[in-house]
Every structure is written in structure tokens, then in C-alpha cells.
Design an enzyme around this catalytic site. Structure first.
Site, PDB file in Angstrom:
ATOM      1  N   LYS A  31       0.849  -1.199   0.000  1.00 35.00           N
ATOM      2  CA  LYS A  31       0.000   0.000   0.000  1.00 35.00           C
ATOM      3  C   LYS A  31       0.877   1.238   0.000  1.00 35.00           C
ATOM      4  CE  LYS A  31       1.006   1.287   4.395  1.00 35.00           C
ATOM      5  NZ  LYS A  31       1.668   2.580   4.779  1.00 35.00           N
ATOM      6  N   ASP A  40      -1.977  -0.928  10.579  1.00 36.85           N
ATOM      7  CA  ASP A  40      -2.247  -1.029   9.141  1.00 36.85           C
ATOM      8  C   ASP A  40      -2.890  -2.353   8.738  1.00 36.85           C
ATOM      9  OD1 ASP A  40      -1.272   1.466   8.585  1.00 36.85           O
ATOM     10  OD2 ASP A  40       0.681   0.785   7.857  1.00 36.85           O
TER      11      ASP A  40
END
Length: 287
Positions: free
Chosen positions: A14, A141
Site C-alpha cells: 500500500k 495497518d
């Protein structure tokens, strides 16, 4: 047909299109607002039910990646077993393509992918909500990688996530110098850090939002290559925006076209030298 005993799943990286640090919380973490977008760079996570005595073994193609209980993939599997009330023999193999300590969520994505794979191999004993709760306990995350959406907006310490519409497939170049940035260090030094003169910290206004990263301030103060790299990227033709991802050390530049991204990558290899990891990729978009 017998149930499968092994799964190979992609574990995407990401970037943070924006990361705002709002202040320190009473629990010692920091309150943030962020948008995380998956990109077309992925590890492969292989999980196998061995049928042997309970326990977990882990192998990895990259030397130096921990294969003991400090690895988030093992932490995730142990937490899954505790929540599901089961104990099995497992084998994990990580085929890593996402660099370590890069701000790209490689370890977090591996942990989330293990949760998905274990749940699937055992016929889904836990709902998604339970998997997200487990994920939040492993790392801030991790929950975003459990969502099917290519983008998510995170709040709290980043663990409270909601899917976000993201229709763009943005071509980009990732550049990671040969040093990692410990995330706890970046947050610890955020409050006392100062901006360097001549470096762009202000939000870069784009169709998909205002790109900004408050952790650039402490990281740039210590690692002067990164602000120089950001300034260099913003001066290149065809670059729409450039930013550090997460707590670094990866910098990324979004370009107008994939051809421009490929050309920029070649320039970046010359600029940064042979020790930097340079990758052309693009964001994943909503279907």
C-alpha cells in the site's frame, strides 16, 4: 471433493496518499487520518495445514526476515487460533517482493493475508468483523488489508477502516533507499520535529485528494536524502505529486502516464545509485 489444505494468496503493498497526525493519545499511540491505497506490488503468502502436531513453521525467500514469533504472520496465526479456539499444525512460506521497513505495509499485509487464508482453510469459522478485531490488535495497518476495496480511509491510530471508492489507476514510481525507518521512532519524534527550509511539506492538491504526510517532518530531519529526493522528483517532467509513504523510507511519485513512469524510474536509478530499490507500479482501482 476434499477441502483444500493449502492456499497461495497475493499480499499487496500500500501507499498512503495522505497521512495526518492529529496528536498523541492517552494510550501512547497517535491519532491519525489517512487514506491507504493498494498498489500492484505483492508478496505471495502460502499457508498449509500440515496435519501434524500443533505448531507453526515459517520460511521466507529473503534472508534476514525474522522467521520466529516476532514475525507478524505468526502473530496473526496464533491470534486467529486463540479467537477460533483451535490448534493445528501450520506451515507458512512468504515469497517477499515488498521491501522491509519501507512504509509499504509488507508485514501488515502478510498478517492480514494469513488471517484470510486460515479462515478460508477452516471453512470460515470467524466473520470479517472478528478478523478485523484480531488485525487491529496486531498492527494499525493490518485491518485495511482485510477489505476487498482497493482503498480505505483509516482513523483512530489507523486501525478503524472503512472502504473508499477509488476509480483511479495511477502510474507511479516507488523509490526505497537502502535503509529502513522504524515506525515507532517516526511517531516519537513527530511533535518536536521542524520543517527544513526549501522543502515542500504543504498538501499537493490532486483530483483524488490533498496529498500530504505529517511524518515527513521528523524523517526528513534525520535522513536528508529523502527531502532531496522529494524535491528532485517534483522537478521532473510529468510528475503530478511526490510523497513519502507511511513512515518511510519509500518515496513515490505519481506520473501522468505509464511511459513517463518508466522513464522516471530509469532516471531515479541513476540518481539514487545501485543500492536503491526502484519499482514502476500503479494503484489498484475499484471495479
Amino acid at each position: 471433493m476434499p477441502a483444500p489444505t493449502s492456499l497461495d494468496l497475493p499480499s499487496y503493498a500500500k501507499i498512503n496518499l495522505w497521512l495526518r497526525v492529529l496528536g498523541k493519545r492517552e494510550d501512547g499511540f497517535h491519532e491519525v487520518e489517512t487514506r491507504l491505497v493498494k498498489i500492484d506490488v505483492a508478496d505471495t503468502v502460502s499457508l498449509t495445514l500440515t496435519g501434524g502436531k500443533p505448531g507453526i513453521s515459517l520460511t521466507c525467500n529473503v534472508p534476514g526476515i525474522p522467521t520466529d514469533d516476532s514475525n507478524l504472520a505468526i502473530k496473526a496465526l496464533r491470534a486467529f487460533e486463540a479467537r477460533a479456539g483451535i490448534s493445528q499444525g501450520w506451515s507458512i512460506h512468504l515469497e517477499k517482493r515488498i521491501p522491509h521497513g519501507a512504509g509499504l505495509g509488507g508485514g501488515s499485509g502478510n498478517a492480514a493475508t494469513i488471517l484470510k487464508a486460515a479462515n478460508q482453510l477452516l471453512s470460515n469459522p470467524l466473520p470479517l468483523e472478528a478478523l478485523i478485531e484480531i488485525a487491529a490488535g496486531i498492527g494499525s495497518d493490518v485491518p485495511c488489508f482485510l477489505l476487498d476495496a482497493p482503498a480505505a480511509d483509516g482513523s483512530g491510530r489507523g486501525e478503524r477502516v472503512v472502504p473508499a471508492e477509488f476509480p483511479w489507476q495511477l502510474p507511479m514510481v516507488l523509490i526505497k533507499p537502502n535503509f529502513p525507518i522504524p515506525t515507532p521512532w517516526a511517531y516519537k519524534n513527530w511533535a518536536t520535529s521542524k520543517e527544513l527550509p526549501g522543502v515542500l511539506y504543504a498538501p499537493q492538491l490532486c483530483p483524488w485528494g490533498a496529498m500530504v504526510n505529517d511524518l515527513e517532518r521528523p524523517v526528513f530531519e534525520k535522513h536528508r536524502l529523502l527531502p532531496a529526493l522529494k524535491t528532485w522528483l517534483l522537478d521532473r517532467g510529468g510528475v503530478r505529486a511526490a510523497l513519502m509513504s507511511g513512515s518511510g523510507s519509500t518515496m513515490f511519485a505519481i506520473t501522468q502516464t505509464e511511459v513517463q513512469a518508466a522513464a522516471l524510474a530509469e532516471e531515479a536509478r541513476h540518481y539514487c545509485g545501485d543500492t536503491a530499490w526502484v519499482q514502476v507500479t500503479r494503484t489498484l482501482a475499484s471495479e
